[in-house]
Design an enzyme around this catalytic site. Structure first.
Site, mmCIF file in Angstrom:
data_model
loop_
_atom_site.group_PDB
_atom_site.id
_atom_site.type_symbol
_atom_site.label_atom_id
_atom_site.label_comp_id
_atom_site.label_asym_id
_atom_site.label_seq_id
_atom_site.Cartn_x
_atom_site.Cartn_y
_atom_site.Cartn_z
ATOM 1 N N CYS A 24 -12.985 -14.976 9.943
ATOM 2 C CA CYS A 24 -14.206 -14.883 9.141
ATOM 3 C C CYS A 24 -15.407 -14.578 10.042
ATOM 4 O O CYS A 24 -15.388 -14.853 11.234
ATOM 5 C CB CYS A 24 -14.466 -16.195 8.434
ATOM 6 S SG CYS A 24 -13.065 -16.753 7.473
ATOM 7 N N ARG A 58 -13.846 -7.861 13.049
ATOM 8 C CA ARG A 58 -13.020 -9.070 13.025
ATOM 9 C C ARG A 58 -12.004 -9.047 11.876
ATOM 10 O O ARG A 58 -11.094 -9.861 11.844
ATOM 11 C CB ARG A 58 -13.916 -10.303 12.866
ATOM 12 C CG ARG A 58 -14.860 -10.511 14.036
ATOM 13 C CD ARG A 58 -16.004 -11.414 13.652
ATOM 14 N NE ARG A 58 -15.610 -12.792 13.501
ATOM 15 C CZ ARG A 58 -15.594 -13.700 14.462
ATOM 16 N NH1 ARG A 58 -15.956 -13.346 15.676
ATOM 17 N NH2 ARG A 58 -15.245 -14.943 14.234
ATOM 18 N N ASN A 104 -15.931 -20.834 8.984
ATOM 19 C CA ASN A 104 -14.877 -20.136 9.717
ATOM 20 C C ASN A 104 -14.004 -21.215 10.339
ATOM 21 O O ASN A 104 -14.519 -22.135 10.954
ATOM 22 C CB ASN A 104 -15.531 -19.254 10.798
ATOM 23 C CG ASN A 104 -14.520 -18.518 11.647
ATOM 24 O OD1 ASN A 104 -13.335 -18.542 11.375
ATOM 25 N ND2 ASN A 104 -15.010 -17.855 12.682
ATOM 26 N N GLY A 105 -12.683 -21.147 10.153
ATOM 27 C CA GLY A 105 -11.792 -22.158 10.718
ATOM 28 C C GLY A 105 -10.860 -22.695 9.648
ATOM 29 O O GLY A 105 -10.760 -22.135 8.557
ATOM 30 N N GLU A 145 11.147 -6.222 23.101
ATOM 31 C CA GLU A 145 9.720 -6.239 22.777
ATOM 32 C C GLU A 145 8.893 -5.752 23.983
ATOM 33 O O GLU A 145 7.937 -4.991 23.820
ATOM 34 C CB GLU A 145 9.311 -7.655 22.337
ATOM 35 C CG GLU A 145 7.822 -7.866 22.068
ATOM 36 C CD GLU A 145 7.222 -6.947 21.021
ATOM 37 O OE1 GLU A 145 7.958 -6.228 20.321
ATOM 38 O OE2 GLU A 145 5.983 -6.927 20.915
ATOM 39 N N LYS A 154 6.437 -2.454 24.012
ATOM 40 C CA LYS A 154 5.014 -2.514 24.368
ATOM 41 C C LYS A 154 4.666 -1.434 25.377
ATOM 42 O O LYS A 154 3.671 -0.738 25.231
ATOM 43 C CB LYS A 154 4.646 -3.876 24.979
ATOM 44 C CG LYS A 154 4.492 -5.049 24.062
ATOM 45 C CD LYS A 154 3.316 -5.032 23.127
ATOM 46 C CE LYS A 154 3.674 -4.322 21.867
ATOM 47 N NZ LYS A 154 4.147 -5.077 20.752
ATOM 48 N N GLU A 186 4.829 2.146 23.769
ATOM 49 C CA GLU A 186 3.827 2.563 22.788
ATOM 50 C C GLU A 186 2.434 2.733 23.368
ATOM 51 O O GLU A 186 1.670 3.548 22.877
ATOM 52 C CB GLU A 186 3.829 1.664 21.541
ATOM 53 C CG GLU A 186 3.360 0.266 21.721
ATOM 54 C CD GLU A 186 3.400 -0.549 20.422
ATOM 55 O OE1 GLU A 186 3.220 0.003 19.336
ATOM 56 O OE2 GLU A 186 3.587 -1.770 20.513
ATOM 57 N N LYS A 223 -1.871 1.312 12.771
ATOM 58 C CA LYS A 223 -1.702 -0.142 12.756
ATOM 59 C C LYS A 223 -0.794 -0.571 11.611
ATOM 60 O O LYS A 223 0.020 -1.462 11.757
ATOM 61 C CB LYS A 223 -3.074 -0.823 12.648
ATOM 62 C CG LYS A 223 -3.031 -2.340 12.682
ATOM 63 C CD LYS A 223 -2.600 -2.850 14.048
ATOM 64 C CE LYS A 223 -2.361 -4.339 14.087
ATOM 65 N NZ LYS A 223 -1.534 -4.737 15.239
HETATM 66 O O1 M6R Z 1 2.623 -4.933 9.929
HETATM 67 P P1 M6R Z 1 4.054 -5.035 10.350
HETATM 68 O O2 M6R Z 1 4.356 -6.267 11.134
HETATM 69 O O3 M6R Z 1 5.017 -4.895 9.202
HETATM 70 O O4 M6R Z 1 4.288 -3.802 11.307
HETATM 71 C C1 M6R Z 1 5.562 -3.524 11.819
HETATM 72 C C2 M6R Z 1 5.495 -2.511 12.940
HETATM 73 O O5 M6R Z 1 4.935 -1.311 12.472
HETATM 74 C C3 M6R Z 1 4.670 -3.025 14.127
HETATM 75 O O6 M6R Z 1 5.154 -4.243 14.607
HETATM 76 C C4 M6R Z 1 4.682 -1.990 15.265
HETATM 77 O O7 M6R Z 1 5.958 -1.914 15.818
HETATM 78 C C5 M6R Z 1 3.639 -2.354 16.332
HETATM 79 N N1 M6R Z 1 2.858 -1.212 16.691
HETATM 80 C C6 M6R Z 1 4.234 -2.885 17.573
HETATM 81 O O8 M6R Z 1 3.302 -3.168 18.556
#
Ligand code: M6R
Length: 609
Positions: A2, A27, A100-101, A482, A486, A489, A604
């Site tokens: 928030c 935010r 907020n919280g 994972e 990272k 990407e 995203k």
């Molecule tokens: O919003 P979601 O958790 O469903 O998204 C899933 C993937 O698109 C997401 O985790 C993607 O792999 C990220 N960019 C990883 O860092």
């Protein structure tokens, strides 16, 4: 998270509040609102949606007045809606509050206030605050606020106005940020500095359990017990853009640093010291329901899928129910065997990923019960699932998921323990051991972040490479996947993760002189086997950076470098071991000059198939 803005001075409050809130949009939020003290009464406008929706309403119903509070809400308790939006008020609208919280004891306080005749209109935890202040109010808003916050457990940053005292604006905080902007004949409050930068660069940074009482010409700061505090003014020298990132260069590194808090928040009120059960408000699955479940599917995409891999391991280990974990885009087209004895767990940070949502719908159509694990209250998966477990990571802005991932891991442990307690497979002793170790994770994560310079040095050595390999066994393999995702990407280095025992079945042919291999060795029962796998790649010339718990010194004899993690249970290791891998990806991407927060070709939230 928030956003809070407050104003007291000679000017009209509304435009200042809206401009301040717009500076906090980064935010993330789902609704917005303002409360203005005008001619002895409080007028409120608030609604679900973007700030522009609030502005439209304020155009049709303009509010005058030069004392006010504004808020952008990121829902935690209660879905995004007009009524749940802040500000919240007491019955006669003489006291209004933005927050907020998370108020952990709000249910207890709400029951008590209801027994005294108070009426509640919203599903929020915040609404207890104006009623509590009202209960204590006897003509002194400062005193009443101090009495009210002494009853609150949890985290809060609060902005408060009272129409009976139109010369005061109150700010008070514990574990949620709040600052005071010191102007000339006007003063401000905000949850972050960018909101006040158009008006002043002189701010007071409130500490925990401090309260500021603002008039237009003065700011007094007290502890919440009423002792006067003499605080230095902090003069802001950064520009507005870097202030939004809290002084960090990128959102990703800011979010990596927010992980200890995100872990703590996600455990809040669910896992408590000395309490031998998991408390889950939004999961209604009973012992009887669980007896009828013979299979669990965990379905997700990307990072969330990697969290699901950890989920499979821990649910099978603790609750002893068979689990399959699937990538959502595959699951939906492979005719999975789903029926009313199936439990599905879908994991999605955004709650809007198209494939995950389709998998959820497929599960429901075929009679499965679906638990959604998501970070966004009121998102599609949250609305459509049978039960929801929210991860309280706060909005994640960088495309590369970091803090959402660690909170998804916490959600997996919580579900595994919950199921294991329901079906009797987790004993009191085992529960206490895991609970107590989980409660120590935020502190251990904090400690790991202090070692970031070591990781930065590795990144400076290795950023030129074209390929990297990540290896591990058991839970370490899930984390290796994972870590590799990272680095791929955000730094665009080709990275592969392998189950270390699989290397000799083919991938070891790729290991050559100087190739960086990241080796995870946090699983006690597999440690010796990992040492052998490390030796295999060292023999082919790999440059090995290992990650192991403090005390496992043998690993240094077979590695070029070792990052030691604070000791925890092997089963909980992913929460810690992923942090240096996120840092490695981050610093490598920075060295390579990549656009860290917005990597090429990625979005995203992937709302298309
Ligand atoms: O919003 P979601 O958790 O469903 O998204 C899933 C993937 O698109 C997401 O985790 C993607 O792999 C990220 N960019 C990883 O860092």
């Amino acid at each position: 998270m928030c956003g809070i803005v407050g104003y007291i001075g000679p000017k009209k409050a509304v435009p200042i509040l809206i401009e301040g809130l717009s500076k906090l949009e980064y935010r993330g939020y789902d609704s917005a609102g303002v409360a203005i003290v005008n001619n002895g009464k409080i007028e409120i406008e608030k609604c679900k949606g973007r700030l522009s929706a609030l502005e439209e309403r304020l155009k049709s119903n303009p509010i005058d007045g030069s004392l006010g509070i504004g808020h952008t809400r990121w829902a935690t308790h209660g879905e995004p809606s007009d009524v749940n939006s802040h500000p919240h008020s007491n019955k006669d609208f003489t006291i209004s509050v933005v927050h907020n919280g998370i108020i952990e004891n709000y249910l207890k306080l709400k029951e008590w206030l209801i027994s005294l005749g108070y009426e509640f209109k919203t599903e929020t935890d915040t609404e207890v605050v104006p009623h509590l202040i009202d209960y204590f109010y006897d003509g002194d808003i400062v005193k009443a606020t101090m009495q009210a916050v002494s009853k609150i457990e949890g985290s809060y940053a609060l902005g408060i106005v009272c129409s009976k005292e139109p010369d005061k604006l109150i700010a008070v905080r514990k574990d949620s940020p709040l600052i005071v902007g010191k102007g000339n004949g006007e003063n401000f409050i905000a949850s972050d500095i960018p909101a006040v930068l158009p008006y002043t660069r002189d701010v007071y940074l409130l500490d925990n359990r401090e309260m500021a009482v603002l008039t237009k010409d003065n700011v007094e700061i007290y502890t919440i017990e009423g002792l006067k505090v003499n605080k230095e003014v902090f003069h802001v020298t950064w520009d507005a853009a870097s202030a939004e990132k809290g002084g960090y260069e990128h959102f990703m590194i800011k979010e990596i640093h927010e992980q200890p808090k995100a872990i703590k928040d996600t455990m809040t009120s669910r896992l408590m010291p000395g309490v031998d059960e998991i408390k889950l408000d939004d999961i209604k699955l009973t012992k009887g329901d669980l007896e009828n479940i013979n299979k669990i599917y965990i379905v997700a995409c990307g990072t969330a899928y990697h969290a699901g891999m950890v989920g499979k391991y821990v649910i099978e280990r603790l609750a002893k129910v068979p689990v399959e974990v699937d990538v959502a885009s595959e699951f939906r087209y492979r005719n999975p065997l789903i029926n009313k004895n199936t439990l599905m767990i879908v994991i999605s940070q955004s709650g809007e990923t198209a494939d995950t949502l389709a998998a959820l719908r497929l599960g429901k159509e075929n009679g499965a019960r679906v638990i959604a694990v998501t970070n966004v209250v009121g998102s599609s998966v949250a609305r459509e699932a049978t039960d929801v477990l929210y991860t309280w990571a706060g909005p994640e802005i960088a495309v590369a998921s970091t803090k959402a991932y660690v909170t998804q891991l916490i959600a997996m442990y919580i579900i595994a323990l919950y199921l294991g307690r329901l079906n009797g497979n987790v004993s009191d002793e085992e529960f206490r051991l895991i609970r107590d170790e989980m409660l120590k994770l935020p502190e251990k994560a904090e400690h790991l972040l202090e070692q970031k310079e070591t990781i930065q040095k590795f990144a400076a050595m290795h950023y030129v490479h074209k390929d990297m390999f990540y290896i591990g066994r058991g839970l370490d393999f899930a984390v290796a996947l994972e870590g590799a995702l990272k680095i791929k990407e955000i730094s665009y280095i080709h990275a592969e993760a392998y189950a270390a025992g699989e290397l000799k079945h083919g991938p070891i042919a790729l290991i050559d002189k100087g190739v960086p291999v990241i080796a995870l060795a946090t699983q006690d029962e597999l440690f010796e086997k990992m040492l052998s796998n490390i030796k295999e790649v060292v023999a082919r010339g790999a440059h090995v950076i290992s990650f192991a718990f403090e005390g496992n010194d043998d690993i240094s004899k077979v590695s070029d470098a070792v990052v030691y993690l604070p000791k925890t249970l092997s089963i909980l290791a992913p929460v810690l071991s992923v942090i240096p891998l996120q840092l490695l990806a981050y610093y490598t991407a920075v060295e390579r000059g990549c656009d860290v927060d917005k990597p090429r070709n990625l979005a995203k939230s992937v709302t298309v198939e």
